[in-house]
Motif scaffolding. Sequence first.
Motif: not given
Length: 261
Positions: A90, A97, A101, A104, A107
């Motif tokens: 992240i 990010l 958008y 998440k 990743y």
Amino acid sequence: MINHRFFANFKKYRFLLFELIKKNLTVKYKDSVLGVLWSLINPALSSLVLAFVFGFFFANSIENFVIYVLIGYITYHFFASATKGAMNSIRGGASILKKIYVPKYIYPLSITLTEIVNYLISMIVLAIFMIVTACPFSIYNLLAILPIILLCFFAFGCGLILASIYVFFRDIKYLYNVFTQLLMYGSAIFYDISTRVPDQYKMFFNLNPVYCAISNFRDTILYAKFPNLYLLEYQAITALIVVVVGLIVFYKTQNKFILHL
């Protein structure tokens, strides 16, 4: 409660997932002459070093010590690499990010899948070593897929939890490095717990999902037998619990990531 929207964009963003996997596979060795061939060379050299160093102490009591060590090392290395990579995923993707958008969870998932590819490449090394050391192949070798799949899910769940924590608590990186060092010695990579560990402590090894995967992997490859059902069941239960907890933790915290990147 995790709702379906957590996974709803997977199809839409699968191209990004494949691109991230491709980048992860190539960027690691981009400046080296041999490139991705290091994915084959690294586990072979590392296992040979471990086999040489610890062979003086344990080789006489373990059949086909090189294969024994190789199975332990590549399995441990997969878990450690997948979870460490996911932990940093992240923060590593912060530049994207912050701008657009993107789901998440793509990743940490991309890191886990990348390490699965590397793990599969390591199987080529294992097959070569089995041929060189005259380790017989059998139909039971195919059952190695069972502990491997369960370990992959377990690693993904752990990666989600670590990625969520690392965004807010940077020191977890250093604590986890110490933990993975302890995990290596606690996963019986180069010794046999049946002869080297007192009976009262063996239960602690069976509580380690990484050791469970290594033990069952060895059973199918070295000893041509069915995996231990108890260890498989334990792996399945822990993998399910950790994945569910990981998804919940990640889902509950992901909206706050942007404030800390």
